[in-house]
Enzyme design. Sequence first.
Site: not given
Ligand code: OXD
Length: 317
Positions: A147, A149, A169, A227, A229, A258, A277
């Site tokens: 995407g 990033i 996808r 980076i 989830r 987390e 995070h």
């Molecule tokens: C988000 C993050 O924007 O994890 O969802 O930083």
Amino acid sequence: MPKIICLHTLTGEQAERIRQAAPAWELIHGKDKELWLDHLQDAEIVVGWNKSAEEVCLKKDSKLRWVQNWGAGVDKLPLGRLADRGAILTNASGVHAFPISETIYAMMLAFTRKLHLSVRHQLHSEWKGTGSLGEIHGKTIGIIGVGAIGEETARLAKAFGMKVLGVRRSGQPSGFVDAMHDLNGLAAVLQESDFVVVTLPLTDETRHMFGKAQFELMKPTAMYINIGRGGTTDTEALIEALRTGVIAGAGLDVFEQEPLPASSPLWQMENVIMTPHNSGSTEQYNERAFEILMRNLQDYLQGREPSVNRVDYGKQY
Ligand code: OXD
């Protein structure tokens, strides 16, 4: 007067821009609950999301019609309940392209330069070599979930002389990605990549997408970077792969749990580089998220649906 409640603190200038764009609306903003708690029930537009919003704005008689999430990920929002009441949900996807791609390179460069080991030695005033170093030049990067990033990461990879593989996808090509695949190509990308970079959102489809079988496909010299989830990765399988040399290392900004519990073996592993995070949290964050809000607000005020980053409840992102 209809109400916009922003659960984040805006600068004076930002608040003024909203007031000028929406003179017939009442704007309440700030982190302090006291400011907006009594007004949430009447908020038609909510910017950001938290527990109070969840309790109040999902009630039958609340006025909620649109949520502009301040982050890119929406996995913590009650998607089903928002969809049921017909609320529009937009996110801040795109705000992370520069900061998170820079974190990805920080991890790849630190890992190949063995900076994480040198820093450990530095703490003990030890002048100690770390063995021969690697290079990212000429290596292959596999970006999973291309995407905003991923596209920026691919662009930077070209400056380093890397080969870029991508998985998304749709399988739709993207400028700096040499070969893009749909999910059927995931295994081949894992086999070929020296760096596997996961930028996926957490959805029913991506949960535990990376486990024992996927790590076993990767090269024993490969580095795994997550980076997106934490939930996309089976943590136990990752720890085992790192412990037994199935893969060479991991760079992790996100975790299934987390904060990462103190008892996690990941803390002590020499082949792991971790950040809490925070890879997207640069000083530019709020101004970028605000510009997305403003573009969507213009749409909304003109009777159109907000057009930037509309979340598809079916896809969960
Ligand atoms: C988000 C993050 O924007 O994890 O969802 O930083």
